[in-house]
Scaffold this motif. Structure first.
Motif, PDB file in Angstrom:
ATOM      1  N   ARG A 956       0.697  -1.155  -0.071  1.00 27.89           N
ATOM      2  CA  ARG A 956      -0.030  -0.066  -0.032  1.00 27.89           C
ATOM      3  C   ARG A 956       0.829   1.223   0.000  1.00 27.89           C
ATOM      4  N   ALA A 957       1.808   1.100   0.809  1.00 26.63           N
ATOM      5  CA  ALA A 957       2.960   2.423   0.756  1.00 26.63           C
ATOM      6  C   ALA A 957       3.454   2.871  -0.431  1.00 26.63           C
ATOM      7  N   HIS A 958       3.830   1.717  -1.143  1.00 26.24           N
ATOM      8  CA  HIS A 958       4.486   1.848  -2.496  1.00 26.24           C
ATOM      9  C   HIS A 958       3.517   2.342  -3.344  1.00 26.24           C
ATOM     10  N   VAL A 959       2.141   1.775  -3.457  1.00 24.27           N
ATOM     11  CA  VAL A 959       1.457   2.401  -4.281  1.00 24.27           C
ATOM     12  C   VAL A 959       0.972   3.862  -4.117  1.00 24.27           C
ATOM     13  N   ALA A 960       0.640   4.282  -2.543  1.00 23.93           N
ATOM     14  CA  ALA A 960       0.635   5.599  -2.511  1.00 23.93           C
ATOM     15  C   ALA A 960       1.427   6.524  -2.730  1.00 23.93           C
ATOM     16  N   ALA A 961       2.777   5.844  -2.612  1.00 25.37           N
ATOM     17  CA  ALA A 961       3.976   7.034  -3.058  1.00 25.37           C
ATOM     18  C   ALA A 961       4.009   7.162  -4.464  1.00 25.37           C
ATOM     19  N   LEU A 962       3.505   6.350  -5.256  1.00 23.99           N
ATOM     20  CA  LEU A 962       3.375   6.293  -6.716  1.00 23.99           C
ATOM     21  C   LEU A 962       2.311   7.323  -7.278  1.00 23.99           C
ATOM     22  N   GLY A 963       1.469   7.762  -6.216  1.00 20.01           N
ATOM     23  CA  GLY A 963       0.352   8.491  -6.349  1.00 20.01           C
ATOM     24  C   GLY A 963      -1.028   7.717  -6.697  1.00 20.01           C
ATOM     25  N   GLY A 964      -0.915   6.496  -6.445  1.00 18.69           N
ATOM     26  CA  GLY A 964      -2.162   5.568  -6.583  1.00 18.69           C
ATOM     27  C   GLY A 964      -2.995   5.341  -5.430  1.00 18.69           C
ATOM     28  N   ASN A 965      -4.116   4.869  -5.667  1.00 21.47           N
ATOM     29  CA  ASN A 965      -5.014   4.477  -4.755  1.00 21.47           C
ATOM     30  C   ASN A 965      -5.511   3.121  -4.664  1.00 21.47           C
ATOM     31  N   ALA A 966      -4.993   2.295  -5.300  1.00 25.04           N
ATOM     32  CA  ALA A 966      -5.540   0.769  -5.508  1.00 25.04           C
ATOM     33  C   ALA A 966      -4.488  -0.115  -6.224  1.00 25.04           C
ATOM     34  N   VAL A 967      -4.555  -1.138  -6.040  1.00 27.85           N
ATOM     35  CA  VAL A 967      -3.573  -2.382  -6.663  1.00 27.85           C
ATOM     36  C   VAL A 967      -4.689  -3.468  -7.175  1.00 27.85           C
ATOM     37  N   VAL A 968      -4.713  -3.406  -8.554  1.00 31.71           N
ATOM     38  CA  VAL A 968      -5.326  -4.377  -9.174  1.00 31.71           C
ATOM     39  C   VAL A 968      -4.737  -5.450  -9.542  1.00 31.71           C
ATOM     40  N   SER A 969      -5.307  -6.772  -9.954  1.00 29.37           N
ATOM     41  CA  SER A 969      -4.542  -8.035 -10.067  1.00 29.37           C
ATOM     42  C   SER A 969      -3.585  -8.374  -9.260  1.00 29.37           C
ATOM     43  N   TYR A 970      -3.923  -7.987  -7.980  1.00 29.44           N
ATOM     44  CA  TYR A 970      -2.744  -8.577  -6.921  1.00 29.44           C
ATOM     45  C   TYR A 970      -2.932  -9.935  -6.818  1.00 29.44           C
ATOM     46  N   ILE A 971      -1.722 -10.532  -6.850  1.00 33.67           N
ATOM     47  CA  ILE A 971      -1.568 -12.009  -6.213  1.00 33.67           C
ATOM     48  C   ILE A 971      -0.546 -12.162  -5.447  1.00 33.67           C
ATOM     49  N   MET A 972      -0.675 -13.064  -4.469  1.00 37.59           N
ATOM     50  CA  MET A 972       0.426 -13.596  -3.663  1.00 37.59           C
ATOM     51  C   MET A 972       1.079 -14.763  -4.138  1.00 37.59           C
ATOM     52  N   LYS A 973       2.155 -14.671  -4.917  1.00 37.36           N
ATOM     53  CA  LYS A 973       2.551 -15.776  -5.721  1.00 37.36           C
ATOM     54  C   LYS A 973       3.200 -16.789  -4.989  1.00 37.36           C
ATOM     55  N   GLN A 974       3.831 -16.455  -3.865  1.00 36.98           N
ATOM     56  CA  GLN A 974       4.417 -17.410  -3.020  1.00 36.98           C
ATOM     57  C   GLN A 974       4.428 -16.898  -1.810  1.00 36.98           C
ATOM     58  N   CYS A 975       4.187 -17.991  -0.892  1.00 40.04           N
ATOM     59  CA  CYS A 975       3.990 -17.943   0.634  1.00 40.04           C
ATOM     60  C   CYS A 975       5.100 -19.252   1.026  1.00 40.04           C
ATOM     61  N   VAL A 976       6.290 -18.961   1.329  1.00 42.08           N
ATOM     62  CA  VAL A 976       6.931 -20.055   1.699  1.00 42.08           C
ATOM     63  C   VAL A 976       7.078 -20.022   3.267  1.00 42.08           C
ATOM     64  N   PHE A 977       6.562 -21.071   4.031  1.00 36.99           N
ATOM     65  CA  PHE A 977       6.732 -20.694   5.615  1.00 36.99           C
ATOM     66  C   PHE A 977       7.720 -21.845   6.113  1.00 36.99           C
ATOM     67  N   MET A 978       8.510 -21.625   6.906  1.00 40.29           N
ATOM     68  CA  MET A 978       9.183 -22.927   7.457  1.00 40.29           C
ATOM     69  C   MET A 978       9.378 -22.406   8.987  1.00 40.29           C
ATOM     70  N   GLU A 979       9.247 -23.507   9.745  1.00 39.40           N
ATOM     71  CA  GLU A 979       9.195 -23.102  11.141  1.00 39.40           C
ATOM     72  C   GLU A 979      10.274 -24.246  11.935  1.00 39.40           C
ATOM     73  N   ASN A 980      10.911 -23.839  12.987  1.00 43.65           N
ATOM     74  CA  ASN A 980      11.536 -24.897  13.759  1.00 43.65           C
ATOM     75  C   ASN A 980      11.196 -24.440  15.244  1.00 43.65           C
ATOM     76  N   PRO A 981       9.911 -24.955  15.798  1.00 44.68           N
ATOM     77  CA  PRO A 981       9.530 -24.541  16.843  1.00 44.68           C
ATOM     78  C   PRO A 981      10.654 -24.997  18.336  1.00 44.68           C
ATOM     79  N   ASN A 982      11.306 -25.947  17.906  1.00 41.67           N
ATOM     80  CA  ASN A 982      12.318 -26.325  18.981  1.00 41.67           C
ATOM     81  C   ASN A 982      13.471 -25.276  19.180  1.00 41.67           C
ATOM     82  N   LYS A 983      13.886 -24.642  18.194  1.00 38.33           N
ATOM     83  CA  LYS A 983      14.603 -23.554  18.161  1.00 38.33           C
ATOM     84  C   LYS A 983      14.264 -22.281  18.335  1.00 38.33           C
ATOM     85  N   ASN A 984      12.791 -22.223  18.409  1.00 38.76           N
ATOM     86  CA  ASN A 984      12.184 -21.017  18.504  1.00 38.76           C
ATOM     87  C   ASN A 984      12.393 -20.288  17.343  1.00 38.76           C
TER      88      ASN A 984
END
Lengths: 1028, 357
Positions: A956-984
């Motif tokens: 949103r901040a980048h769009v606003a800085a460009l002078g825009g007020n919306a993002v269209v055709s937005y997609i989250m192409k990747q969300c790779v999540f890895m955890e290691n709870p033992n190591k916190n």
């Protein structure tokens, strides 16, 4: 064109406390571009520093301007020890490089640190001065516009649609370099972020060059992806559709792009295609070769046993690695196959000296009116590969070759369907350890050559083509030769025009064409499937996966087909099948939007047949189930308002003399496998789907069919841009991302238990969404996009992004009523012309038929003239997703006191109730977040929740800085999540993209246009200026 | 199958008012889910308990993340992480700073220190308000106190500016801060019948008339501290009861004016000297901090209780106080008219407010 980049650092606010003693911070800023760095003064003891720096000027090549991001680092000055970094801001300056987009980037940017997240904000102003210098050898492609939107952007007109562009670049992943062992996680993350930013810049520049070569000026449907191949490297690849776009001068004039056929046409489209297209079968082209031309491609696919028309039974996907064992060299077979097909092509079109485009693919999913002539069905190909280290990043040949093979296959599948092009095309990968599944899919189609640059179709033929196209059903007509069908399909005459043949079901990856006649509403249909797999290494693993794939594809399609029937619908749009590979399982998830196309026949019911008919209680059980299924179908028809005109059946009788029945599901799919006609068995009931319950598995399947709960009343959902049957959107939208990870209990996992778990996961997720968004009722979840990943052995992760849009219920009812009436009318008028073709269609026997298919076209064209125009008028009016006036009564609440401008985000290409007046450039951002204090940050949920919120904020901040007020055709192409709870610890990578735009509310637009008619309005609600 | 991770993030942050209330009230997620189930939401929406659990968790997480910003409400307006419509922002802030009557009565006038914080356990048990909610309310009081103390300008304005509260809530906070600063005793058994509203009313009058700000609007702390000089001067009022002639004259003036107008005339006449002595002595004692703290105890003891025991109706109290204050102007020997008005004007309003069952 070298340029001068100018940057000014204005101020900071909400900085974190860096000096415990004073509870304050001595902040300064480093501004870096390429190898040049500038620094501001240190602003002592403040959490809200006012630097007000001079203009820092970088004199750079435009090539660098395209590749490099501007890097802004905020630090805390320390006299005695090293300065501490507070965080960074990367700014992509690409939007400043073409004239029509943004002219300045100015605003508050969140200061981001990969370990701590957002830490305050910084106000920056960026400008670029470009100098013209045309003599240089062109390495840059400044000026080519990029759009993520998979249709022609709203304020442009397509002059020419050139076609497919693709590129990939590879590099070593910094995370796996030796130096990573000695540097901090922060340094490693930043190296990765920076590298990916550089690589995407480079990729975009290279694609831009290709577009310029094709004489285009824009890329539409630009899709860029990362493959994190681990040890073997990092691949950034992109595909898109090159176009020549014209900006419409007035934002109000949204003329359809078809008005001016290009004068520049030089060559026949897809000249390498040995099959003459159905539509080019006008009188000027002799059609003798049509029948035979199928055979080479067909035999080719059979012989290589690799053609899986995505629905095919043939274990094509197994090919690559399957041959590995036999021939030693893993990919020889495929390479051979590729050269062979290349030769074949050349043979097929000897008179072509220059092939401008290798692949007739289009990443678009929605098209200018008249562009799409016929749709053949879904084509897809998968291939299992073993990853090896990328030795020379400058020559990413292997990866290129892999994709080339897949695309080649797609092309040949399309060819087999009698189509010369593939639309709604996309590519994806799934990687687990060193195994990688490459997938590509699209919709085989016949296109109107007027829009394609190298089309040479004579004017008269064009004219005829146009007349030839009955609006609302033309695209459903089969493009392939009914006598030489690539697979057994069940054909009938089109229920709309009665002239052409249509299949009984239609699967596509595109959006519903705006002129399509649909009855009732659509709904989201998902097929979900898991298969256990033994853990294995390298080639053995690849082979195992290859062997499983065809079965998965088969079952996914069976499920889709059953669910479609259960909904009483006959076509799928936006089909996306994702196969995900994990250590010990494969997951398949197919999502699509089911609709009832008026042109296709009413789907038959589902029939259950038991295996042991003598057992009384069993019979009873079966009949009970049967009743349940029938009830569900009836209920769904009511729910989705599917009331096809009954009369048609009576008048026509059955157009098919001998309706074929099938005992097994797959056979009846129109897109199903290519060669197994002999398996078609007759069964007692007419036109019904028969489920054979011969074991517990089948029982489970039937049960799972019935467990899908419809959304609560007031809710609709689809994965396409808009919901068929709803066209009175109000302006309230809510885009969201939801992520769920479940841990499977590892003991005695069976396929069935796995399936149930997965099914529950998806269903519960949907239920949660409906619950959360209940305040928006009546509303529709649009563009519902599910992605599945298997981050670890027993973990399944599902990520959903969608937008909820409210609509006006009363008007919805009205329009559907009108709509139904219209289709009724149409059906009756059409019926009179029906019996002109008392054709006997018998698709599974393939005797040489005397009937030349081309003639059919001609005749229908002549008898049909006049009607289409009227119909088109009707459908166009109906299909406009934002009817004028629908929104005036409800506009967004005024945000008077807000100091932060509102930025809307949506996965759709439009904003309901508003007009997009300007495209400011592409947003393509990649973030890494890591923590070593997982518990303190609220566990995995707290960590990811905060991170996704931060990602939204940065977009949103980048769009606003460009002078825009919306993002269209937005997609989250990747969300790779890895955890290691033992190591916190936990780490997450997110990649998002979209188009930054300026929109104006329709109500405001009216005011503006009455006041200053020709103003190219810079809207008052820009929201870009974030003031203190 | 266990859910490891389950989140929902909207581009516009979803705020569920009901869940927010439960969160503010300090309920744990499981308690909140149970309460929501009891509200019948499952039947209304056809959702399952699991859905409710997930939804509640999500909201709680969001609120937890917002809490840091709510501690400095202007930050909530300027931050970029959560996109929240202004009306919702206002609601979030207002509700976060709202407090329970029962709680505020327990801590009103107490020092907002660690010591008091330790007593929150007991307060929680006594009032039935969860400890978590008590802590939030206490911390709110303390935070507002810390920010506005030693600040110039009007107390209410300062609170409004730094915490973006509604006018009403800002006034309440002004009272709380004023009481905490002056440590007025409000917890005595005698004072239990008084509501927070009663005290807030008095606080406002006292801030308006008795603080430094009443005479000079350009000093630090102007609305928080009582005007020391004024308190010192109040000793001068003693003459009204010490000088027997003056006292008799005062009494006769009041009695003459009220004869026939007061239902409790005889009781008034009999008690006049006691009442007058009480009110004037309260004034004279205000030089000592200890006695300032006991102001309300004294007022109730010396004035409210005697009148109440004689069953004075409120209208008679009003008539009496009017006459009692006004008659002093006719006492020729008394030179501190302005001082008397500053004192009695405020006390008059306070006493009327305090006079109820």
């Amino acid at each position: 064109m070298p340029g001068k980049l100018k940057v000014k650092i204005v101020a900071g606010r909400h900085l974190p406390v860096m000096d415990r003693a004073s509870d304050l911070t001595d902040a300064f800023v480093e501004v870096k571009f390429g190898n040049t760095t500038f620094k501001t003064d240190v602003y002592l003891k403040s959490l809200n520093p006012q630097w007000n720096s001079e203009w820092f000027k970088f004199e750079v090549d435009d090539e660098d301007l395209q590749d490099e991001p501007l890097q802004i680092t905020v630090l805390d000055h320390d006299t005695y020890s090293a300065n501490d970094a507070i965080g960074k801001v990367y700014i992509d300056i690409d939007p400043l490089l073409y004239s029509e987009a943004a002219t300045v980037i100015s605003g508050w940017f969140p200061i981001y640190d990969t370990i701590h997240g957002i830490r305050g904000e910084i106000n920056v102003v960026v400008k670029v001065d470009l100098f013209n210098d045309l003599n240089r050898f062109r390495q840059s492609s400044c000026g080519v516009k990029f759009f993520c939107t998979t249709s022609i952007p709203k304020c442009y007109r397509a002059v020419i649609i050139h076609g497919f562009v693709e590129e990939l670049v590879v590099n070593e992943d910094p995370e796996y370099q030796w130096i990573d062992r000695i540097r901090t996680p922060r340094a490693s993350n930043e190296a990765r972020q920076r590298l990916i930013s550089l690589m995407s810049g480079e990729l975009q520049r290279k694609i831009g060059l290709k577009v310029l070569e094709m004489r285009g000026n824009a890329v539409v449907g630009y899709l860029q992806c990362f493959d994190l191949e681990g040890e073997s490297g990092l691949v950034v690849r992109a595909i898109g559709t090159a176009c020549t776009l014209d900006k419409l001068s007035s934002p109000a004039a949204f003329l359809p792009a078809c008005n001016s056929p290009s004068k520049e046409m030089k060559e026949i489209p897809f000249n390498e295609d040995p099959n003459p297209n159905t539509h080019s079968s006008g009188p000027s082209t002799p059609l003798k070769n049509q029948t035979y031309s199928f055979s080479p491609s067909k035999s080719y696919s059979r012989q290589s046993s690799s053609s899986d028309t995505d629905l095919s039974l043939t274990p094509k996907t197994g090919m690559g690695s399957g041959s590995a064992g036999k021939e030693g060299g893993p990919f020889k077979a495929l390479l051979r196959q590729q050269t062979q097909s290349a030769l074949e092509q050349r043979g097929g079109s000897p008179h072509r000296f220059c092939r401008r485009r290798e692949f007739p693919f289009f990443t678009l999913t929605a098209f200018p009116p008249g562009f799409l002539v016929h749709v053949g069905g879904v084509v897809s190909a998968r291939s299992v590969k073993l990853l090896d280290r990328i030795h020379n990043p400058d020559e990413p040949e292997t990866r290129d070759a892999w994709w080339a093979e897949i695309r080649q296959e797609i092309k040949s599948h399309a060819k087999a369907l009698g189509c010369h092009a593939v639309v709604g095309y996309s590519e994806s990968t799934s990687i687990c350890e060193e195994v990688c599944i490459l997938s590509a899919s699209g919709t085989a189609a016949v296109l109107n050559p007027r829009f394609l640059q190298d089309g040479t179709v004579e004017g008269c033929l064009e004219q005829r083509l146009e007349e030839n196209l009955p609006a609302g059903c033309g695209f459903c007509h089969i493009p392939y030769d009914e006598l030489n069908m690539p697979f057994p399909a069940h054909l009938t005459y089109c229920y709309n025009c009665r002239k052409q043949k249509v299949p009984d079901v239609l699967f596509t990856t595109i959006d519903l064409p705006t002129d399509a006649t649909v009855i009732g509403k659509g709904c989201l249909i998902q097929a979900r499937l898991c298969r256990l797999k033994k853990k294995a290494q390298a080639e053995a693993n690849a082979t195992a996966i290859s062997n499983l794939l065809p079965f998965m594809e088969y079952e996914v399609h069976t499920q889709l087909m059953n669910k479609l029937k259960l909904k009483g619908m006959n076509a799928l749009f936006g089909l996306r099948i994702q196969i995900t590979v994990g250590e010990n399982m494969l997951m398949g998830l197919a999502s699509a939007t089911g609709v009832y196309l008026a042109a296709l026949p009413t789907p038959g019911g589902i029939q259950i047949a038991g295996k042991t008919p003598n057992d009384g209680s069993y019979e009873q059980h079966i009949s009970h189930m049967q009743k349940k299924i029938n009830d569900t179908i009836a209920k769904n028809k009511e729910l989705y308002e599917i009331t096809p005109p009954e009369i048609s059946e009576e008048i026509i009788g059955s157009p098919i003399p001998e309706p074929r029945q099938r005992s097994r599901l797959l056979r009846s799919q129109s897109e199903s496998s290519d060669e197994v006609t002999e398996l078609d068995l007759s069964h007692g009931k007419k036109d019904a789907f028969v489920l054979e319950i011969d074991d517990t598995d089948a029982m489970e399947d039937v049960h799972s069919l019935l467990t899908d709960v419809p959304p609560p009343s007031g809710f609709y959902s689809c994965n396409t841009e808009i919901m068929p049957g709803i066209n009175n959107w109000t302006s309230e939208i809510q885009m969201f991302t939801s992520v769920r990870v479940i841990r499977l209990s590892s003991l005695n996992l069976t396929n069935q238990a796995l399936n149930k778990n997965f099914n529950d996961l998806c269903e519960n997720l949907l239920k949660s969404l409906y619950f959360k968004l209940r305040s928006m009722i009546p509303c529709c979840l649009c563009h519902v996009n599910f992605t599945v990943s298997l981050p670890e052995d027993e973990l399944i992760q599902v990520t959903v992004t969608a937008v909820a849009i409210t609509f006006d219920k009363n008007q919805a009812l009205q329009t559907t009523k009108i709509h139904v009436e219209k289709s009724l009318q149409r059906a009756s008028t059409d019926n009179e012309e029906l019996l002109q073709f008392p054709l006997e269609l018998c698709s599974d026997s393939l005797p040489s038929h005397p009937f030349p298919p081309a003639k059919e076209h001609l005749e229908s064209a002549s008898s049909n003239s006049g009607i289409p125009a009227a119909q088109r008028a009707v459908t166009v009016e109906k299909a406009s997703p934002m009817g004028e006036g629908n929104f005036r009564n409800r506009s967004a609440p005024p945000c008077a006191n807000s100091t932060v401008g509102v930025v809307k985000m949506t996965p759709l290409s439009f904003i309901p109730g508003a007009k997009i007046t300007k495209y400011l450039g592409i947003i393509n951002m990649f973030f890494i977040r890591e923590t070593t204090s997982l518990r303190e940050e609220g566990g995995v949920s707290g960590f990811l929740h905060a991170f996704i919120a931060e990602v939204f904020a940065m977009v949103r901040a980048h769009v606003a800085a460009l002078g825009g007020n919306a993002v269209v055709s937005y997609i989250m192409k990747q969300c790779v999540f890895m955890e290691n709870p033992n190591k916190n610890q936990a780490q997450c990578l997110i990649n998002v993209s979209g188009d930054a735009v300026v929109f104006v509310r329709e109500s405001e637009l009216e005011v503006v246009s009455t006041q200053q008619p020709t103003a190219n309005c810079q809207p008052s609600c820009t929201g870009g200026e974030v003031t203190t | 199958m266990t859910s490891e991770l389950d989140i929902f993030v909207g581009n516009t942050t979803l705020i569920d008012e009901d869940v927010y209330r439960l969160w503010l009230d300090g309920y744990s997620v499981s308690d909140a889910v149970a309460l929501r189930v009891r509200s019948g939401i499952l039947e209304q929406t056809g959702a399952t308990a699991a859905v409710l659990q997930s939804d509640t968790m999500d909201h709680y997480r969001t609120f937890h993340m917002l809490e840091r910003l709510l501690h400095a409400p202007p930050k909530l307006l300027h931050q970029l992480i959560f996109q929240i419509p202004p009306s919702r922002q206002a609601l979030l802030i207002e509700r976060y700073y709202a407090f329970d009557e029962a709680f505020v009565r327990e801590v009103l006038g107490k020092k907002l220190s660690k010591g008091t914080k330790k007593d929150l356990d007991d307060i929680s048990t006594k009032t039935g308000i969860t400890l978590k909610s008590c802590r939030r309310q206490f911390d709110n009081f303390k935070r507002v106190f810390k920010v506005v103390e030693e600040m110039r300008g009007s107390l209410v304005d300062n609170i409004q500016q730094h915490f973006l509260l509604s006018d009403r809530l800002a006034r309440d906070y002004a009272a709380i801060v004023f009481f905490a600063n002056n440590r007025f005793e409000t917890g005595k058994k005698k004072l239990q019948y008084l509501s927070f509203g009663d005290f807030a009313f008095c606080a406002e009058l006292m801030i308006q008339n008795w603080t430094l700000g009443a005479v000079d609007s350009q000093v630090d702390d102007m609305d928080m501290d009582l005007d020391k000089e004024f308190l010192q001067d109040l000793k001068e009022l003693k003459v009204l009861v010490a000088d027997k002639d003056l006292l008799d004259l005062h009494k006769s003036l009041v009695c003459t004016a009220l004869r026939g107008k007061l239902g409790v005339f005889s009781e008034m006449e009999a008690n006049f000297k006691n009442l007058s002595r009480g009110l004037v002595n309260v004034a004279a004692k205000l030089t000592h901090n200890k006695d300032v703290r006991d102001l309300f105890v004294d007022l109730v003891e010396k004035f409210v209780e005697p009148c109440r025991s004689d069953h004075w109706p409120l209208s008679d109290v009003r008539l009496f106080l009017n006459q009692y204050s006004a008659s002093v102007h006719s006492l020729d020997g008394f030179r501190h008219q302005a001082l008397w008005d500053r004192y009695m004007g405020t006390l008059h309003g306070c006493l009327l407010r305090l006079y109820h069952d």
